[in-house]
Design a protein around this motif. Structure first.
Motif, mmCIF file in Angstrom:
data_model
loop_
_atom_site.group_PDB
_atom_site.id
_atom_site.type_symbol
_atom_site.label_atom_id
_atom_site.label_comp_id
_atom_site.label_asym_id
_atom_site.label_seq_id
_atom_site.Cartn_x
_atom_site.Cartn_y
_atom_site.Cartn_z
ATOM 1 N N MET A 68 0.895 -1.183 -0.084
ATOM 2 C CA MET A 68 0.126 -0.139 -0.069
ATOM 3 C C MET A 68 0.790 1.099 -0.015
ATOM 4 S SD MET A 68 -2.716 0.988 2.853
ATOM 5 C CE MET A 68 -1.666 0.456 4.210
ATOM 6 N N LYS A 69 0.741 2.020 -0.935
ATOM 7 C CA LYS A 69 1.575 3.243 -1.113
ATOM 8 C C LYS A 69 1.008 4.418 -0.493
ATOM 9 C CE LYS A 69 3.172 6.292 -5.069
ATOM 10 N NZ LYS A 69 3.071 6.563 -6.376
ATOM 11 N N TYR A 70 1.943 5.104 0.380
ATOM 12 C CA TYR A 70 1.804 6.137 0.867
ATOM 13 C C TYR A 70 1.954 7.519 -0.147
ATOM 14 C CZ TYR A 70 2.740 10.708 3.542
ATOM 15 O OH TYR A 70 2.883 12.152 4.014
ATOM 16 N N ALA A 71 0.678 8.209 -0.397
ATOM 17 C CA ALA A 71 0.696 9.087 -1.608
ATOM 18 C C ALA A 71 0.744 10.541 -0.770
ATOM 19 C CB ALA A 71 -0.505 9.021 -2.309
ATOM 20 N N ARG A 72 1.727 11.022 -0.560
ATOM 21 C CA ARG A 72 1.927 12.297 0.271
ATOM 22 C C ARG A 72 1.145 13.366 -0.480
ATOM 23 N NH1 ARG A 72 7.252 15.664 0.053
ATOM 24 N NH2 ARG A 72 7.993 14.426 2.106
ATOM 25 N N ASP A 73 0.874 13.643 -1.986
ATOM 26 C CA ASP A 73 0.316 14.628 -2.405
ATOM 27 C C ASP A 73 -1.203 14.641 -2.353
ATOM 28 O OD1 ASP A 73 2.672 15.743 -3.202
ATOM 29 O OD2 ASP A 73 2.373 15.287 -5.227
ATOM 30 N N GLU A 74 -1.686 13.213 -2.422
ATOM 31 C CA GLU A 74 -3.078 13.166 -1.997
ATOM 32 C C GLU A 74 -3.555 13.366 -0.325
ATOM 33 O OE1 GLU A 74 -5.876 11.425 -4.237
ATOM 34 O OE2 GLU A 74 -4.646 13.051 -5.043
ATOM 35 N N ALA A 75 -2.661 13.153 0.486
ATOM 36 C CA ALA A 75 -2.683 13.275 1.835
ATOM 37 C C ALA A 75 -2.918 14.893 2.081
ATOM 38 C CB ALA A 75 -1.852 12.930 2.635
ATOM 39 N N VAL A 76 -1.962 15.536 1.339
ATOM 40 C CA VAL A 76 -1.971 17.100 1.425
ATOM 41 C C VAL A 76 -3.192 17.627 0.798
ATOM 42 C CG1 VAL A 76 -0.731 18.919 0.398
ATOM 43 C CG2 VAL A 76 0.579 17.228 1.546
ATOM 44 N N ARG A 77 -3.660 17.144 -0.334
ATOM 45 C CA ARG A 77 -4.995 17.473 -0.875
ATOM 46 C C ARG A 77 -6.186 17.408 0.073
ATOM 47 N NH1 ARG A 77 -9.005 15.555 -4.417
ATOM 48 N NH2 ARG A 77 -7.970 13.371 -4.542
ATOM 49 N N TYR A 78 -6.059 16.118 0.823
ATOM 50 C CA TYR A 78 -7.406 15.877 1.607
ATOM 51 C C TYR A 78 -7.349 16.906 2.900
ATOM 52 C CZ TYR A 78 -8.669 11.786 -0.610
ATOM 53 O OH TYR A 78 -9.276 10.624 -1.403
ATOM 54 N N MET A 79 -6.134 17.374 3.046
ATOM 55 C CA MET A 79 -5.902 18.431 4.198
ATOM 56 C C MET A 79 -6.392 19.670 3.875
ATOM 57 S SD MET A 79 -2.108 17.184 5.484
ATOM 58 C CE MET A 79 -1.861 18.604 6.627
ATOM 59 N N GLY A 80 -6.727 20.000 2.481
ATOM 60 C CA GLY A 80 -7.100 21.224 1.951
ATOM 61 C C GLY A 80 -5.852 22.230 1.728
ATOM 62 N N ALA A 81 -4.767 21.729 1.687
ATOM 63 C CA ALA A 81 -3.443 22.502 1.353
ATOM 64 C C ALA A 81 -3.214 22.303 -0.326
ATOM 65 C CB ALA A 81 -2.630 22.146 2.110
ATOM 66 N N ARG A 82 -2.232 23.212 -0.732
ATOM 67 C CA ARG A 82 -2.022 23.191 -2.051
ATOM 68 C C ARG A 82 -0.694 22.233 -2.261
ATOM 69 N NH1 ARG A 82 -5.011 25.407 -6.334
ATOM 70 N NH2 ARG A 82 -6.183 27.040 -5.488
ATOM 71 N N LYS A 83 -0.537 21.577 -3.441
ATOM 72 C CA LYS A 83 0.363 20.625 -3.603
ATOM 73 C C LYS A 83 1.830 21.425 -3.580
ATOM 74 C CE LYS A 83 2.202 17.606 -7.213
ATOM 75 N NZ LYS A 83 2.074 17.155 -8.531
ATOM 76 N N GLY A 84 2.720 21.043 -2.839
ATOM 77 C CA GLY A 84 4.009 21.599 -2.637
ATOM 78 C C GLY A 84 4.282 22.474 -1.274
#
Length: 211
Positions: free
Chosen positions: A1-17
Motif C-alpha cells: 500500500m503506497k503512501y501518497a503524500r500529495d493526496e494526503a496534502v490535498r485531503y488536508m485542504g492544502a496546495r500541492k507543494g
C-alpha cells in the motif's frame, strides 16, 4: 500500500507543494504506518442493470439507485468489494485527537489517502482476475442517490465481519471508520471505463475535487 503524500496534502485542504502540510502528513504517516493492518475481500457476480439500479443474478439481491444503474450500463458482471485499514488505525486516530489537533487532522487525511491507495491495489487485483474485461471506477453506497443502508447488504454478501472484521453502526456507518465498500462494473468496452474518479463523481462541489 503506497503512501501518497500529495493526496494526503490535498485531503488536508492544502496546495500541492505546501511544505508545512507535507511535513505534517509525513509525521502523521510515521505514527500510523505500524498501526495499519489493511484487509480486503471481493467477489464477482453476474448481474442485470436497469435504469433504477442493479440486480445480482445469484440470490436476486437488489441495489436500488438510478445513478448506480446509469454508471453500470453495459455491464453484465460486477465486482463487489470491501476494504479496511483495520481497528489499529482508528485507535491511533483517537489517541492523536486527544494530544495534537493539527497532527490528528493530518492523520485523518493520511488515512483517507491510504484507504484510497489500498482500494486501487484491490481494483488492480480484480482486473488481473478478469482478463479481457475493463473496470469502471468504484461506486460506493452514499454516492449520489445510492443509500447508505445498502452497506448492510454488501457486508452480508461478502461475510465481511468474519473475513476482515468490518461491521456497521446503527447509522449504517462502517467500523473501523477507515473502510470502504464499493461496486465495480466490468465491461467489454474500454471507452466506457475511464478511471478519473473525480470526473466520475457527481459531487462537483466537493472541496477535494481535483482541478
Amino acid at each position: 500500500m503506497k503512501y501518497a503524500r500529495d493526496e494526503a496534502v490535498r485531503y488536508m485542504g492544502a496546495r500541492k507543494g505546501d511544505h508545512d502540510a507535507q511535513m505534517l502528513a509525513d509525521m502523521a504517516y510515521l505514527q500510523l504506518r505500524n498501526e495499519v493492518r489493511a484487509k480486503s475481500c471481493w467477489q464477482l457476480f453476474e448481474c442485470s442493470v436497469d435504469a433504477a439500479g442493479v440486480t445480482l443474478t445469484a440470490g436476486k439481491m437488489r441495489f436500488t439507485s438510478r445513478q448506480l444503474g446509469q454508471h453500470l450500463q453495459g455491464c453484465g458482471q460486477i465486482a463487489v468489494m470491501a476494504a479496511t485499514l483495520g481497528s489499529g488505525a482508528d485507535s491511533a486516530l483517537r489517541r492523536l485527537a486527544l494530544t495534537n489537533v493539527a497532527q490528528a487532522a493530518a492523520a485523518q487525511a493520511v488515512c483517507a489517502a491510504l484507504i484510497e491507495s489500498y482500494c486501487d491495489e484491490v481494483q488492480r487485483e480484480i482486473a488481473q482476475a478478469v482478463p479481457g474485461l475493463y473496470l469502471k471506477p468504484r461506486f460506493s453506497p452514499g454516492y449520489g442517490d445510492w443509500q447508505l443502508e445498502d452497506q448492510q447488504k454488501i457486508l452480508q454478501l461478502l461475510n465481511c465481519e468474519k473475513k476482515i472484521g468490518l461491521t456497521l453502526t446503527d447509522g449504517y456507518m462502517l467500523t473501523p471508520v477507515k473502510s470502504v465498500t464499493a461496486v465495480i462494473g466490468l465491461s467489454v468496452d474500454a471507452a466506457a471505463c475511464h478511471t478519473n474518479k473525480c470526473r466520475e463523481c457527481t459531487n462537483s462541489g466537493c472541496e477535494f475535487r481535483k482541478e
